[in-house]
Design a protein around this motif. Structure first.
Motif, PDB file in Angstrom:
ATOM      1  N   ARG A  77      29.145-110.106  17.591  1.00  0.00           N
ATOM      2  CA  ARG A  77      28.853-108.671  17.560  1.00  0.00           C
ATOM      3  C   ARG A  77      30.172-107.912  17.522  1.00  0.00           C
ATOM      4  NH1 ARG A  77      24.541-105.422  18.608  1.00  0.00           N
ATOM      5  NH2 ARG A  77      24.993-103.320  19.361  1.00  0.00           N
ATOM      6  N   LEU A  78      30.370-107.080  16.497  1.00  0.00           N
ATOM      7  CA  LEU A  78      31.629-106.368  16.309  1.00  0.00           C
ATOM      8  C   LEU A  78      31.475-104.890  16.623  1.00  0.00           C
ATOM      9  CD1 LEU A  78      32.738-107.910  12.866  1.00  0.00           C
ATOM     10  CD2 LEU A  78      33.269-108.753  15.165  1.00  0.00           C
ATOM     11  N   ASN A  79      32.549-104.301  17.140  1.00  0.00           N
ATOM     12  CA  ASN A  79      32.584-102.860  17.357  1.00  0.00           C
ATOM     13  C   ASN A  79      33.081-102.133  16.111  1.00  0.00           C
ATOM     14  OD1 ASN A  79      31.749-102.930  20.129  1.00  0.00           O
ATOM     15  ND2 ASN A  79      33.798-103.676  20.650  1.00  0.00           N
ATOM     16  N   HIS A  80      33.910-102.836  15.322  1.00  0.00           N
ATOM     17  CA  HIS A  80      34.456-102.262  14.089  1.00  0.00           C
ATOM     18  C   HIS A  80      34.798-103.405  13.139  1.00  0.00           C
ATOM     19  CE1 HIS A  80      37.037 -99.984  11.325  1.00  0.00           C
ATOM     20  NE2 HIS A  80      36.483 -98.888  11.828  1.00  0.00           N
ATOM     21  N   PRO A  81      34.637-103.205  11.828  1.00  0.00           N
ATOM     22  CA  PRO A  81      34.927-104.269  10.859  1.00  0.00           C
ATOM     23  C   PRO A  81      36.350-104.815  10.938  1.00  0.00           C
ATOM     24  CG  PRO A  81      33.689-102.522   9.801  1.00  0.00           C
ATOM     25  CD  PRO A  81      34.043-102.016  11.168  1.00  0.00           C
ATOM     26  N   ARG A  82      37.302-103.997  11.442  1.00  0.00           N
ATOM     27  CA  ARG A  82      38.693-104.462  11.520  1.00  0.00           C
ATOM     28  C   ARG A  82      38.843-105.669  12.443  1.00  0.00           C
ATOM     29  NH1 ARG A  82      39.228 -99.728  14.891  1.00  0.00           N
ATOM     30  NH2 ARG A  82      39.756 -98.512  13.034  1.00  0.00           N
ATOM     31  N   GLU A  83      37.847-105.931  13.264  1.00  0.00           N
ATOM     32  CA  GLU A  83      37.904-107.109  14.136  1.00  0.00           C
ATOM     33  C   GLU A  83      37.685-108.397  13.348  1.00  0.00           C
ATOM     34  OE1 GLU A  83      35.189-106.615  17.371  1.00  0.00           O
ATOM     35  OE2 GLU A  83      35.779-104.536  17.727  1.00  0.00           O
ATOM     36  N   ALA A  84      37.198-108.266  12.109  1.00  0.00           N
ATOM     37  CA  ALA A  84      36.927-109.455  11.295  1.00  0.00           C
ATOM     38  C   ALA A  84      37.749-109.501  10.010  1.00  0.00           C
ATOM     39  CB  ALA A  84      35.439-109.528  10.949  1.00  0.00           C
ATOM     40  N   VAL A  85      37.995-108.315   9.394  1.00  0.00           N
ATOM     41  CA  VAL A  85      38.740-108.262   8.135  1.00  0.00           C
ATOM     42  C   VAL A  85      39.717-107.094   8.181  1.00  0.00           C
ATOM     43  CG1 VAL A  85      36.930-109.322   6.735  1.00  0.00           C
ATOM     44  CG2 VAL A  85      36.925-106.844   7.084  1.00  0.00           C
ATOM     45  N   GLU A  86      40.638-107.077   7.213  1.00  0.00           N
ATOM     46  CA  GLU A  86      41.609-105.990   7.135  1.00  0.00           C
ATOM     47  C   GLU A  86      41.772-105.542   5.682  1.00  0.00           C
ATOM     48  OE1 GLU A  86      45.595-108.845   7.009  1.00  0.00           O
ATOM     49  OE2 GLU A  86      45.127-107.676   8.795  1.00  0.00           O
ATOM     50  N   GLU A  87      42.231-104.324   5.495  1.00  0.00           N
ATOM     51  CA  GLU A  87      42.429-103.796   4.146  1.00  0.00           C
ATOM     52  C   GLU A  87      43.477-104.621   3.401  1.00  0.00           C
ATOM     53  OE1 GLU A  87      43.206 -99.636   4.030  1.00  0.00           O
ATOM     54  OE2 GLU A  87      41.417 -99.092   5.169  1.00  0.00           O
ATOM     55  N   GLY A  88      43.187-104.895   2.131  1.00  0.00           N
ATOM     56  CA  GLY A  88      44.098-105.706   1.326  1.00  0.00           C
ATOM     57  C   GLY A  88      43.784-107.185   1.360  1.00  0.00           C
ATOM     58  N   GLN A  89      42.865-107.588   2.218  1.00  0.00           N
ATOM     59  CA  GLN A  89      42.509-109.007   2.356  1.00  0.00           C
ATOM     60  C   GLN A  89      41.544-109.430   1.246  1.00  0.00           C
ATOM     61  OE1 GLN A  89      40.876-110.013   6.214  1.00  0.00           O
ATOM     62  NE2 GLN A  89      39.844-111.836   5.431  1.00  0.00           N
ATOM     63  N   ASP A  90      41.809-110.611   0.681  1.00  0.00           N
ATOM     64  CA  ASP A  90      40.881-111.174  -0.299  1.00  0.00           C
ATOM     65  C   ASP A  90      39.763-111.902   0.445  1.00  0.00           C
ATOM     66  OD1 ASP A  90      42.349-110.245  -2.425  1.00  0.00           O
ATOM     67  OD2 ASP A  90      43.476-112.087  -2.701  1.00  0.00           O
ATOM     68  N   ILE A  91      38.543-111.742  -0.046  1.00  0.00           N
ATOM     69  CA  ILE A  91      37.392-112.336   0.630  1.00  0.00           C
ATOM     70  C   ILE A  91      36.371-112.778  -0.406  1.00  0.00           C
ATOM     71  CG2 ILE A  91      36.402-110.026   0.925  1.00  0.00           C
ATOM     72  CD1 ILE A  91      34.965-110.993   3.397  1.00  0.00           C
ATOM     73  N   GLU A  92      35.773-113.929  -0.182  1.00  0.00           N
ATOM     74  CA  GLU A  92      34.721-114.411  -1.078  1.00  0.00           C
ATOM     75  C   GLU A  92      33.382-113.880  -0.586  1.00  0.00           C
ATOM     76  OE1 GLU A  92      32.842-118.548  -2.946  1.00  0.00           O
ATOM     77  OE2 GLU A  92      34.649-118.611  -1.689  1.00  0.00           O
ATOM     78  N   VAL A  93      32.663-113.256  -1.490  1.00  0.00           N
ATOM     79  CA  VAL A  93      31.410-112.621  -1.097  1.00  0.00           C
ATOM     80  C   VAL A  93      30.274-113.046  -2.020  1.00  0.00           C
ATOM     81  CG1 VAL A  93      32.452-110.586  -0.036  1.00  0.00           C
ATOM     82  CG2 VAL A  93      32.012-110.603  -2.502  1.00  0.00           C
ATOM     83  N   LEU A  94      29.066-112.890  -1.518  1.00  0.00           N
ATOM     84  CA  LEU A  94      27.851-113.169  -2.265  1.00  0.00           C
ATOM     85  C   LEU A  94      27.142-111.844  -2.549  1.00  0.00           C
ATOM     86  CD1 LEU A  94      25.774-115.398  -3.251  1.00  0.00           C
ATOM     87  CD2 LEU A  94      24.665-115.069  -1.030  1.00  0.00           C
ATOM     88  N   ILE A  95      26.751-111.629  -3.796  1.00  0.00           N
ATOM     89  CA  ILE A  95      26.027-110.404  -4.149  1.00  0.00           C
ATOM     90  C   ILE A  95      24.565-110.566  -3.753  1.00  0.00           C
ATOM     91  CG2 ILE A  95      25.264-108.919  -6.032  1.00  0.00           C
ATOM     92  CD1 ILE A  95      27.805-109.538  -7.488  1.00  0.00           C
ATOM     93  N   GLU A  96      24.136-109.757  -2.796  1.00  0.00           N
ATOM     94  CA  GLU A  96      22.756-109.815  -2.320  1.00  0.00           C
ATOM     95  C   GLU A  96      21.834-108.931  -3.160  1.00  0.00           C
ATOM     96  OE1 GLU A  96      22.869-110.967   2.337  1.00  0.00           O
ATOM     97  OE2 GLU A  96      23.046-108.822   1.883  1.00  0.00           O
ATOM     98  N   SER A  97      22.301-107.726  -3.503  1.00  0.00           N
ATOM     99  CA  SER A  97      21.461-106.835  -4.302  1.00  0.00           C
ATOM    100  C   SER A  97      22.340-105.847  -5.064  1.00  0.00           C
ATOM    101  CB  SER A  97      20.465-106.072  -3.418  1.00  0.00           C
ATOM    102  OG  SER A  97      21.150-105.224  -2.519  1.00  0.00           O
TER     103      SER A  97
END
Length: 262
Positions: free
Chosen positions: A180-200
């Protein structure tokens, strides 16, 4: 030396031909007031009236960037300036306009709105460019994985850039691998490359919903646990059945041997 230079400059100015507007004439010409600024304002008003008769909303015209501000570009479109807000400069998010544009640069713009009474003209460079969302349907499809760059964080999630002008949102609930996160910065940061799945994909509203490629929803986790448990029960039952079969076969062989001995 310096005084002579000032005098020379003054003489040169007085001897040169200038155009002025006479704003006051009295005493048979002995008292004359002239103004170059008034003439410029009159000429500008004349150009404005000419443009009012020719410019219409939705028209594409060429202009020259007259100044650059943090909130947008001022563009001269023939004697009057219009504003290109930073949101209308391009399809991609732009932070530093001065790093891309310069004063005196020629640009094509679409006239978004005209308010001659308030001298406000709204322009768009973005609308002269190809909409990247028109090709998004062929480049991006639901269920496919892509590598993007986190370009903006918000309290509710992370915006990931998939291609110029194409951003998708990873909701905060899908970040942190179950934490459970309070803010997305706890998991990712700006400029970071990330592999994602398109849900919709919502082309009408230009929205893409994303999830990290390793994301598992509560339903997915529960389904996986059910499958694992079912697989365990199945293998356990097979093991028991096999043991019972071996026990029955051993008893049968022993009985036959006992008969022969008897």
């Amino acid at each position: 030396m310096g005084l002579r230079r000032v005098e020379d400059a003054a003489k040169e100015y007085l001897n040169s031909q200038k155009t002025f507007l006479i704003t006051q004439y009295s005493e048979n010409g002995r008292n004359i007031v002239i103004s170059a600024r008034a003439l410029q304002e009159e000429e500008q008003q004349q150009r404005k009236e000419e443009l009012q008769a020719t410019l219409t909303e939705g028209m594409t015209v060429e202009g020259t960037i007259s100044s650059i501000r943090s909130f947008g570009l001022f563009v001269d479109i023939g004697g009057v300036d219009g504003l290109v807000p930073i949101s209308e400069v391009g399809w991609s998010r732009i932070e530093d306009l001065a790093g891309i544009f310069h004063a005196g640069q020629q640009v094509k713009v679409v006239i978004k709105s005209l308010d001659w009474e308030k001298d406000r003209i709204s322009l768009s460079i973005k609308e002269t460019l190809e909409d990247p969302w028109e090709s998004a349907i062929s480049s991006f499809q639901e269920g496919t994985s892509h590598v993007g760059t986190v370009n903006r964080l918000a309290p509710f999630g992370a915006f990931v850039n998939l291609a110029p002008g194409i951003d998708g949102l990873v909701h905060i609930s899908k970040l942190g691998q179950g934490r459970r996160l309070n803010h997305p910065r706890e998991a990712v940061e700006e400029g970071q490359d990330i592999e994602v799945l398109i849900e919709s994909i919502d082309l009408e509203n230009k929205r893409i919903s994303l999830a990290p490629s390793d994301y598992e929803s509560a339903e997915d986790t529960a389904d996986k646990e059910r499958k694992d448990f079912s697989s365990y029960l199945s293998s356990s039952n097979k093991s028991k059945t096999g043991s019972q079969s071996m026990g029955s076969l051993g008893a049968l062989l022993k009985a036959k041997l006992d008969q022969k001995k008897g």
